[in-house]
Design a protein around this motif. Structure first.
Motif, PDB file in Angstrom:
ATOM      1  N   ALA A  79       0.823  -1.209   0.000  1.00  0.00           N
ATOM      2  CA  ALA A  79       0.000   0.000   0.000  1.00  0.00           C
ATOM      3  C   ALA A  79       0.857   1.259   0.000  1.00  0.00           C
ATOM      4  O   ALA A  79       0.547   2.245  -0.675  1.00  0.00           O
ATOM      5  N   ARG A  80       1.939   1.239   0.755  1.00  0.00           N
ATOM      6  CA  ARG A  80       2.837   2.390   0.800  1.00  0.00           C
ATOM      7  C   ARG A  80       3.520   2.597  -0.542  1.00  0.00           C
ATOM      8  O   ARG A  80       3.707   3.731  -0.992  1.00  0.00           O
ATOM      9  N   ALA A  81       3.891   1.497  -1.201  1.00  0.00           N
ATOM     10  CA  ALA A  81       4.520   1.622  -2.514  1.00  0.00           C
ATOM     11  C   ALA A  81       3.546   2.193  -3.542  1.00  0.00           C
ATOM     12  O   ALA A  81       3.923   3.013  -4.390  1.00  0.00           O
ATOM     13  N   ILE A  82       2.284   1.793  -3.459  1.00  0.00           N
ATOM     14  CA  ILE A  82       1.267   2.292  -4.376  1.00  0.00           C
ATOM     15  C   ILE A  82       0.957   3.763  -4.102  1.00  0.00           C
ATOM     16  O   ILE A  82       0.583   4.515  -5.000  1.00  0.00           O
ATOM     17  N   GLY A  83       1.128   4.200  -2.856  1.00  0.00           N
ATOM     18  CA  GLY A  83       0.846   5.576  -2.480  1.00  0.00           C
ATOM     19  C   GLY A  83      -0.528   5.790  -1.900  1.00  0.00           C
ATOM     20  O   GLY A  83      -1.057   6.901  -1.904  1.00  0.00           O
ATOM     21  N   LEU A  84      -1.125   4.725  -1.339  1.00  0.00           N
ATOM     22  CA  LEU A  84      -2.490   4.831  -0.818  1.00  0.00           C
ATOM     23  C   LEU A  84      -2.593   5.692   0.428  1.00  0.00           C
ATOM     24  O   LEU A  84      -3.673   6.185   0.748  1.00  0.00           O
ATOM     25  N   GLN A  85      -1.473   5.859   1.152  1.00  0.00           N
ATOM     26  CA  GLN A  85      -1.547   6.664   2.370  1.00  0.00           C
ATOM     27  C   GLN A  85      -1.879   8.123   2.063  1.00  0.00           C
ATOM     28  O   GLN A  85      -2.447   8.831   2.890  1.00  0.00           O
ATOM     29  N   ARG A  86      -1.554   8.554   0.837  1.00  0.00           N
ATOM     30  CA  ARG A  86      -1.865   9.936   0.453  1.00  0.00           C
ATOM     31  C   ARG A  86      -3.052  10.021  -0.496  1.00  0.00           C
ATOM     32  O   ARG A  86      -3.771  11.018  -0.502  1.00  0.00           O
ATOM     33  N   ARG A  87      -3.231   9.004  -1.308  1.00  0.00           N
ATOM     34  CA  ARG A  87      -4.285   9.057  -2.326  1.00  0.00           C
ATOM     35  C   ARG A  87      -5.062   7.750  -2.350  1.00  0.00           C
ATOM     36  O   ARG A  87      -4.727   6.832  -3.097  1.00  0.00           O
ATOM     37  N   PRO A  88      -6.105   7.633  -1.556  1.00  0.00           N
ATOM     38  CA  PRO A  88      -6.955   6.427  -1.608  1.00  0.00           C
ATOM     39  C   PRO A  88      -7.619   6.303  -2.980  1.00  0.00           C
ATOM     40  O   PRO A  88      -7.782   7.276  -3.707  1.00  0.00           O
ATOM     41  N   GLY A  89      -7.988   5.077  -3.309  1.00  0.00           N
ATOM     42  CA  GLY A  89      -8.730   4.856  -4.544  1.00  0.00           C
ATOM     43  C   GLY A  89      -7.924   5.010  -5.809  1.00  0.00           C
ATOM     44  O   GLY A  89      -8.471   5.384  -6.858  1.00  0.00           O
ATOM     45  N   GLN A  90      -6.632   4.690  -5.753  1.00  0.00           N
ATOM     46  CA  GLN A  90      -5.788   4.811  -6.936  1.00  0.00           C
ATOM     47  C   GLN A  90      -6.269   3.871  -8.051  1.00  0.00           C
ATOM     48  O   GLN A  90      -6.708   2.754  -7.799  1.00  0.00           O
ATOM     49  N   ARG A  91      -6.139   4.336  -9.281  1.00  0.00           N
ATOM     50  CA  ARG A  91      -6.418   3.502 -10.453  1.00  0.00           C
ATOM     51  C   ARG A  91      -5.139   2.739 -10.776  1.00  0.00           C
ATOM     52  O   ARG A  91      -4.158   3.339 -11.211  1.00  0.00           O
ATOM     53  N   VAL A  92      -5.160   1.444 -10.575  1.00  0.00           N
ATOM     54  CA  VAL A  92      -3.959   0.626 -10.726  1.00  0.00           C
ATOM     55  C   VAL A  92      -4.127  -0.360 -11.867  1.00  0.00           C
ATOM     56  O   VAL A  92      -5.142  -1.068 -11.948  1.00  0.00           O
ATOM     57  N   LEU A  93      -3.120  -0.412 -12.736  1.00  0.00           N
ATOM     58  CA  LEU A  93      -3.053  -1.456 -13.753  1.00  0.00           C
ATOM     59  C   LEU A  93      -2.027  -2.480 -13.296  1.00  0.00           C
ATOM     60  O   LEU A  93      -0.839  -2.166 -13.152  1.00  0.00           O
ATOM     61  N   ASP A  94      -2.470  -3.710 -13.046  1.00  0.00           N
ATOM     62  CA  ASP A  94      -1.555  -4.808 -12.770  1.00  0.00           C
ATOM     63  C   ASP A  94      -1.188  -5.405 -14.121  1.00  0.00           C
ATOM     64  O   ASP A  94      -1.963  -6.129 -14.737  1.00  0.00           O
ATOM     65  N   ALA A  95       0.025  -5.084 -14.584  1.00  0.00           N
ATOM     66  CA  ALA A  95       0.420  -5.437 -15.947  1.00  0.00           C
ATOM     67  C   ALA A  95       0.836  -6.894 -16.089  1.00  0.00           C
ATOM     68  O   ALA A  95       0.953  -7.397 -17.206  1.00  0.00           O
ATOM     69  N   THR A  96       1.062  -7.569 -14.958  1.00  0.00           N
ATOM     70  CA  THR A  96       1.497  -8.978 -14.978  1.00  0.00           C
ATOM     71  C   THR A  96       0.716  -9.725 -13.907  1.00  0.00           C
ATOM     72  O   THR A  96       1.245 -10.056 -12.853  1.00  0.00           O
ATOM     73  N   CYS A  97      -0.535 -10.026 -14.178  1.00  0.00           N
ATOM     74  CA  CYS A  97      -1.445 -10.497 -13.135  1.00  0.00           C
ATOM     75  C   CYS A  97      -1.014 -11.816 -12.504  1.00  0.00           C
ATOM     76  O   CYS A  97      -1.197 -12.027 -11.310  1.00  0.00           O
ATOM     77  N   GLY A  98      -0.447 -12.721 -13.294  1.00  0.00           N
ATOM     78  CA  GLY A  98       0.088 -13.964 -12.733  1.00  0.00           C
ATOM     79  C   GLY A  98      -0.967 -14.807 -12.049  1.00  0.00           C
ATOM     80  O   GLY A  98      -1.971 -15.190 -12.637  1.00  0.00           O
TER      81      GLY A  98
END
Length: 257
Positions: A79-98
């Protein structure tokens, strides 16, 4: 694929799904090698050369593992890497879903997730797992509405910059040397798919499209694909963060400690 996989197709639906993904079908269980089979519990990757008691590999997104991984909320390294602590609800593309765990976890911690998977084998297993999850859907499934069978680098070339806040990449690297035997899923997938040798090209394509940042999941001791702006992790996993100039201004002092 580095090794061949066939689909033991016993129904018209199986044959249609296999045809869509260009996976060869067979009418009897193979004597050797890997094959897909629809069983009562779901689509299963089987190995004819494994021990008779082996149950194969089936993806289950509703076994409680997603909720366990999401329990750390916005304080988790992911979550910290994604930046959720500052911006909830981020639009994320998981490019390698696995195997789908990260996409599901991202959805469970509040992201709006779209996912890509280029392997026909993994896409078939993922699609089946999502189909079963939708029978009694967990709350997070609504935040992961999209799974696309596509090569991420080619797909990103057709996407407008800023379409996603974050592009998340979990490449399959060569298995690190370890004393313990690797988990069956990782062992089989390495044998079937090999390493993602084009991960650096994918990162370059992602940096053009991402609105705020790209995040690369790595083994904790692995060399980064490129010098990272930030890193978060644990003893086993590291998330390298690449900020997009003029789009994501970040100070380490803003991070949760």
């Amino acid at each position: 694929m580095n090794a061949a996989v066939v689909w033991f197709a016993e129904s018209d639906d199986d044959r249609a799904r296999a045809r869509t993904l260009a996976i060869p079908t067979v009418e009897t269980v193979p004597d050797t090698g890997f094959y897909l089979q629809s069983r009562d519990a779901g689509l299963t990757l089987c190995n004819a050369d494994a021990a008779r008691r082996d149950r194969g590999l089936r993806l289950d997104l509703c076994d409680g593992e997603v909720e366990r991984r999401a329990a750390g909320g916005r304080r988790s390294p992911l979550a910290r890497a994604i930046g959720l602590q500052r911006r909830p609800g981020q639009r994320v593309l998981d490019a390698t879903c696995g195997l789908g765990r990260d996409s599901a976890t991202l959805a469970a911690i509040g992201c709006r997730v779209s996912a890509l998977e280029r392997s026909p084998l993994l896409y078939a297993l993922l699609e089946d797992a999502r189909r079963r999850a939708a029978i009694d859907p967990p709350a997070w499934l609504a935040h992961w509405p999209t799974l696309v069978h596509a090569d991420a680098t080619a797909w990103l070339a057709r996407v407008d910059p800023g379409a996603f806040d974050v592009v998340y990449i979990d490449p399959m690297f060569e298995a690190p040397r370890r004393k313990a035997r690797p988990q069956k899923a990782l062992d089989w997938l390495h044998r079937l798919l090999g390493a993602d040798t084009d991960a650096a090209h994918l990162l370059a394509a992602a940096r053009v499209v991402a609105g705020r940042r790209c995040v690369i999941k790595q083994h904790a001791r692995a060399e980064p694909l490129a010098p990272a702006d930030l890193s978060f992790g644990s003893k086993s996993v590291r998330y390298d963060v690449y900020l997009i100039p003029n789009r994501d201004h970040y100070s380490a002092s803003n991070d949760f400690r």
